[in-house]
Write a protein that holds these residues in place. Structure first.
Motif, PDB file in Angstrom:
ATOM      1  N   SER A  51       0.829  -1.213   0.000  1.00  0.00           N
ATOM      2  CA  SER A  51       0.000   0.000   0.000  1.00  0.00           C
ATOM      3  C   SER A  51       0.855   1.251   0.000  1.00  0.00           C
ATOM      4  CB  SER A  51      -0.944  -0.017   1.214  1.00  0.00           C
ATOM      5  OG  SER A  51      -0.213  -0.129   2.417  1.00  0.00           O
ATOM      6  N   THR A  52       2.014   1.200   0.648  1.00  0.00           N
ATOM      7  CA  THR A  52       2.931   2.347   0.626  1.00  0.00           C
ATOM      8  C   THR A  52       3.473   2.580  -0.781  1.00  0.00           C
ATOM      9  OG1 THR A  52       3.573   1.933   2.924  1.00  0.00           O
ATOM     10  CG2 THR A  52       5.049   3.299   1.596  1.00  0.00           C
ATOM     11  N   TRP A  54       2.045   1.717  -3.554  1.00  0.00           N
ATOM     12  CA  TRP A  54       0.928   2.191  -4.363  1.00  0.00           C
ATOM     13  C   TRP A  54       0.709   3.685  -4.143  1.00  0.00           C
ATOM     14  CZ3 TRP A  54      -4.658  -0.269  -4.093  1.00  0.00           C
ATOM     15  CH2 TRP A  54      -5.408   0.216  -5.160  1.00  0.00           C
ATOM     16  N   ALA A  55       0.786   4.113  -2.860  1.00  0.00           N
ATOM     17  CA  ALA A  55       0.568   5.528  -2.550  1.00  0.00           C
ATOM     18  C   ALA A  55       1.654   6.400  -3.179  1.00  0.00           C
ATOM     19  CB  ALA A  55       0.541   5.735  -1.040  1.00  0.00           C
ATOM     20  N   VAL A  56       2.901   5.911  -3.160  1.00  0.00           N
ATOM     21  CA  VAL A  56       4.006   6.683  -3.744  1.00  0.00           C
ATOM     22  C   VAL A  56       3.871   6.753  -5.261  1.00  0.00           C
ATOM     23  CG1 VAL A  56       6.509   6.714  -4.102  1.00  0.00           C
ATOM     24  CG2 VAL A  56       5.568   6.187  -1.844  1.00  0.00           C
ATOM     25  N   LEU A  58       1.152   6.633  -7.005  1.00  0.00           N
ATOM     26  CA  LEU A  58      -0.084   7.283  -7.436  1.00  0.00           C
ATOM     27  C   LEU A  58       0.185   8.744  -7.762  1.00  0.00           C
ATOM     28  CD1 LEU A  58      -3.143   6.564  -7.700  1.00  0.00           C
ATOM     29  CD2 LEU A  58      -3.445   7.558  -5.427  1.00  0.00           C
ATOM     30  N   ARG A  59      -0.280   9.178  -8.892  1.00  0.00           N
ATOM     31  CA  ARG A  59      -0.122  10.574  -9.290  1.00  0.00           C
ATOM     32  C   ARG A  59      -1.390  11.345  -8.961  1.00  0.00           C
ATOM     33  NH1 ARG A  59       2.754  10.229 -15.282  1.00  0.00           N
ATOM     34  NH2 ARG A  59       4.681   9.148 -14.586  1.00  0.00           N
ATOM     35  N   GLU A  64      -7.036   9.797  -2.240  1.00  0.00           N
ATOM     36  CA  GLU A  64      -6.673   8.393  -2.398  1.00  0.00           C
ATOM     37  C   GLU A  64      -5.337   8.099  -1.736  1.00  0.00           C
ATOM     38  OE1 GLU A  64      -7.671  10.391  -4.698  1.00  0.00           O
ATOM     39  OE2 GLU A  64      -9.439   9.528  -5.684  1.00  0.00           O
ATOM     40  N   ARG A  65      -4.393   9.026  -1.886  1.00  0.00           N
ATOM     41  CA  ARG A  65      -3.077   8.834  -1.287  1.00  0.00           C
ATOM     42  C   ARG A  65      -3.182   8.849   0.243  1.00  0.00           C
ATOM     43  NH1 ARG A  65       1.811  12.202  -3.684  1.00  0.00           N
ATOM     44  NH2 ARG A  65       1.272  10.802  -5.417  1.00  0.00           N
ATOM     45  N   LEU A  68      -4.601   5.521   1.342  1.00  0.00           N
ATOM     46  CA  LEU A  68      -3.588   4.466   1.277  1.00  0.00           C
ATOM     47  C   LEU A  68      -2.568   4.605   2.401  1.00  0.00           C
ATOM     48  CD1 LEU A  68      -2.999   4.289  -2.577  1.00  0.00           C
ATOM     49  CD2 LEU A  68      -3.950   2.490  -1.118  1.00  0.00           C
ATOM     50  N   GLY A  69      -2.244   5.844   2.741  1.00  0.00           N
ATOM     51  CA  GLY A  69      -1.325   6.057   3.855  1.00  0.00           C
ATOM     52  C   GLY A  69      -1.915   5.562   5.173  1.00  0.00           C
TER      53      GLY A  69
END
Length: 473
Positions: A51-52, A54-56, A58-59, A64-65, A68-69
Motif C-alpha cells: 500500500s505504501t 501504491w501511494a508513492v 499514485l499521481r 486516495e493517497r 492508502l497512507g
C-alpha cells in the motif's frame, strides 16, 4: 447558553482506524502459536509495503493517497501487534513455569494485587513469579499469574514477597499463563511498601466502618462495591450477584473514576471554583482514588480511561478525547495484550467512548427538559455509561443469564450513589471514623435495592443455577 457539540474532525480520528486494526490483530492472535502469529505479522507487513508503494506511485489523488497512507499505518500497527503476540507466545512456551505444568515446584514471587474469594472456598491472589525452582535448578524469569490458596494467604498487601511450594495447573486454553495452587502457607521474604500498606489499611478500616454503619449483607457489600474487597460477602450473595449479571459491579472500572471525579468536579463548580480550580480538584480526587483503592493494573487502567471520559464532558469536540482514548488502547494493546483483550479493559473503553460521544448531547437534551445542569450531567454520565456497557457484559458472560440486562438497568440509578458516598467513606475512615460511618449509613437504601434486585433476578426462571461443589479450579 452552552457551546454547540461539534462532530469530530477527520484529523482527530486518524488514530482510531489504525488502533482498531491493531486491537483486532492482537485479539485475533491471542492464544495462537508463535509461528502462526509471526505469519500474520509477515502478511500484514507485506500489505503495508504494497500500500505504501501504491501511494508513492499514485499521481495526484490527494484523498486516495491519504487513504492508502492510513491503510499502510493500520497494516504496520497490525504487524507490530501480531509480532508482539508471537514474541509473547514464544516467551510463554519457553518459561520455566510452563515446564512444570501438572507437577510441583518452588517459586519466589511478589503479590501484585489484593486477594479475592473463589467458588468452593479459598482465595485467588494475583502474583508475579520471579524465580521458578529451587537450589541449583532455580531459573529467574518473571511472569504474571494467579495463585489459588486456602490457608494463610488472605490479606497479603500488594508488594509482599514470598516463597512457596506450588502445583502448576493446566491452562484452560492455549496461550494462557498457567495458574498455580499453593501447597502450604507462604514464607514471607519481603515487606510491602506504602503503595501496598496504605490501601490495605484503608480496606481494614472500611470493614470496621461498614460493620458499624450497616446490618446484614450490606456491611460486606459496601467494601466489595467500592474497593473490590469481597472478603466479607457471603457465598450466597456472591452467587445471587453472579446469576443476576451484577458481578461486574465489584470490579473497579472506568465508571468508578468517572462517578467519583465527576462528583468532585460538580462540587467544585457549585462552590464557584474556576476552570483551573476544578481541574486541580479532579487531579487530587483521582490521585486519592488510586491511593485508596490501590495502584493495581485494573485501577490504573480505570483511572486513565475515566479521565478521558470526563474530559469529553467539558470539551466542545469529541475528536480529541477519542484520539486520546485510541492512544490509550494502542499503548495497552502493544505493552500488555492480555489486559487489552480482557473484559475489564473492554468495559472501561466502551464506557469511556460512550461518554465521549453521547454524554454531552444527552446532558444538553436533559437540560432542555428542565433539569438543572449538575443533575443533567450526572444523569447523562450514569445512563450513557451503563447502557453502553450492557451489551459487552452480556457478550462477555459477566452479565450471564436472561435477566442480566433488566437487572443492570434497574440498579443503574443507585450505583453512582454507592460509588461516590462509599469512596468518600473509605477515604475518611482512617482519619474520622464517625464521619465515615455517617456516609456509609447513607448508602443503606441503595445497597438494599442492589440486594433486592440481585435476589429477585437470580430467582427468576432461566437464571444460572449455583455451581456444583468442586466446580472451582
Amino acid at each position: 447558553m452552552s457551546a454547540p457539540h461539534r462532530v469530530p474532525a477527520v484529523r482527530d480520528l486518524r488514530l482510531v482506524l489504525p488502533t482498531l486494526a491493531l486491537y483486532a490483530t492482537v485479539a485475533a492472535t491471542a492464544g495462537a502459536r508463535p509461528a502462526a502469529a509471526a505469519a500474520v505479522a509477515v502478511v500484514l507487513a507485506a500489505s503495508a509495503a504494497a500500500s505504501t508503494w501504491w501511494a508513492v506511485a499514485l499521481r495526484g489523488g490527494g484523498h486516495e493517497r491519504a487513504a492508502l497512507g492510513l491503510l499502510s499505518l493500520a497494516c504496520v500497527l497490525g504487524a507490530v501487534g501480531a509480532g508482539t503476540q508471537a514474541a509473547r507466545a514464544h516467551v510463554l512456551v519457553a518459561h520455566p513455569l510452563v515446564e512444570h505444568v501438572g507437577g510441583r515446584t518452588g517459586v519466589e514471587a511478589e503479590v501484585t494485587g489484593f486477594d479475592r474469594p473463589v467458588r468452593g472456598g479459598g482465595v485467588m491472589v494475583p502474583v508475579r513469579v520471579e524465580v521458578t525452582g529451587s537450589g541449583a535448578s532455580a531459573r529467574a524469569a518473571a511472569i504474571d499469574t494467579v495463585l489459588l490458596a486456602r490457608e494463610g494467604w488472605r490479606g497479603l498487601p500488594p508488594g509482599t514477597g514470598f516463597r512457596a511450594t506450588v502445583q502448576v495447573l493446566e491452562p484452560r486454553s492455549a496461550g494462557e499463563v498457567p495458574a498455580i495452587r499453593a501447597l502450604g502457607p507462604p514464607r514471607l521474604t519481603g515487606a510491602p511498601g506504602l503503595t501496598g500498606t496504605v490501601p490495605a489499611a484503608v480496606r481494614e478500616r472500611m470493614r470496621v466502618v461498614s460493620a458499624r454503619a450497616l446490618d446484614g449483607e450490606a456491611a460486606g457489600l459496601l467494601p466489595s462495591l467500592v474497593l473490590g474487597d469481597e472478603g466479607e460477602v457471603s457465598p450466597e450473595t456472591r452467587e445471587e450477584f453472579r446469576a443476576s449479571g451484577l458481578t461486574h459491579l465489584a470490579a473497579v472500572s472506568g465508571a468508578n473514576t468517572t462517578y467519583v471525579v465527576g462528583a468532585v468536579l460538580l462540587a467544585a463548580a457549585a462552590l464557584g471554583a474556576g476552570r483551573r480550580g476544578r481541574i486541580a480538584a479532579a487531579v487530587v480526587a483521582l490521585g486519592g482514588f488510586v491511593a485508596v483503592v490501590g495502584p493495581e493494573p485494573a485501577v490504573l487502567r480505570a483511572a486513565g480511561t475515566g479521565v478521558i471520559g470526563l474530559a469529553a464532558l467539558g470539551a466542545h469536540r469529541t475528536g480529541r478525547p477519542l484520539a486520546a482514548l485510541a492512544g490509550v488502547v494502542l499503548l495497552v494493546s502493544l505493552l500488555d495484550p492480555p489486559t487489552a483483550t480482557g473484559a475489564g479493559f473492554v468495559l472501561s473503553v466502551t464506557a469511556t467512548a460512550a461518554l465521549i460521544v453521547a454524554a454531552r448531547p444527552v446532558s444538553v437534551l436533559l437540560r432542555g427538559r428542565g433539569l438543572p445542569v449538575p443533575a443533567a450531567d450526572v444523569l447523562a454520565v450514569c445512563v450513557v455509561a451503563h447502557l453502553a456497557t450492557l451489551p459487552v457484559l452480556v457478550l462477555s458472560g459477566l452479565g450471564s443469564g436472561p435477566w442480566a440486562l433488566p437487572a443492570n438497568v434497574a440498579v443503574a440509578p443507585v450505583v453512582p450513589v454507592v460509588t461516590v458516598l462509599g469512596t468518600a467513606a473509605a477515604t475518611l475512615g482512617p482519619v474520622w471514623e464517625g464521619g465515615a460511618v455517617l456516609l456509609a449509613r447513607a448508602c443503606g437504601p441503595a445497597l438494599w435495592w442492589l440486594e433486592t434486585v440481585a435476589g429477585v433476578a437470580s430467582g427468576l426462571p432461566g437464571s444460572p443455577p449455583p455451581p456444583s461443589p468442586g466446580g472451582a479450579r
